[in-house]
Write an enzyme that holds these catalytic residues in place. Sequence first.
Site, PDB file in Angstrom:
ATOM      1  N   GLN A  68       0.844  -1.203   0.000  1.00  0.00           N
ATOM      2  CA  GLN A  68       0.000   0.000   0.000  1.00  0.00           C
ATOM      3  C   GLN A  68       0.874   1.246   0.000  1.00  0.00           C
ATOM      4  OE1 GLN A  68      -2.826  -1.268   3.293  1.00  0.00           O
ATOM      5  NE2 GLN A  68      -4.221  -1.137   1.562  1.00  0.00           N
ATOM      6  N   HIS A  69       1.803   1.233  -0.930  1.00  0.00           N
ATOM      7  CA  HIS A  69       2.655   2.393  -1.112  1.00  0.00           C
ATOM      8  C   HIS A  69       3.273   2.366  -2.510  1.00  0.00           C
ATOM      9  CE1 HIS A  69       5.684  -0.610  -0.241  1.00  0.00           C
ATOM     10  NE2 HIS A  69       5.348  -0.679   1.039  1.00  0.00           N
TER      11      HIS A  69
END
Length: 139
Positions: A53-54
């Site tokens: 999630q980046h």
Amino acid sequence: MKFDGNKVQMIKFDQLGDEKGHLVVLEGMKDIPFDIKRIFYIYGSDADIVRGQHANRKSQFVLINVSGTSKVKVYDGKSEKVYDLDEPHLGIYLPKMVWKDMYDFSQDSVLLVLSNESYDPDEYVRDFDEYLSIIEKQD
Ligand code: TYD
């Protein structure tokens, strides 16, 4: 290795082996499309956990499930695609500035990650709206 530019893609590594078993070699700039500066591995994540999630401003990655399986969802600012990592001789190449989720980890999953960069928390973009605005400015 067949490597097609700077886009997300699966890489199938040669399996060297014989009746004694298999062996996969990962050499920077040969099997892996960059010089390897950092190695880490991820294990012990439950099936309902979502990691990643980046996006990364500088780091490129190759992800390999050397044991077990997982999935990687990749968004490049235009489209989203899910990739299965389910073989120890299969990797996914992620260029910089793609948004990635790793999930659906099997209990025996060991996800090996190679990168061209040392760890620098400042080059991680962890806010999706910020990611979108950076990507928009690039176009
Ligand atoms: P994080 O990037 O959140 O893991 P994931 O993307 O798999 O969800 O990293 C987890 C922790 O480990 C966080 O505290 C930062 C640290 N870390 C390092 O110190 N060096 C590294 O190279 C990486 C990838 C993480």
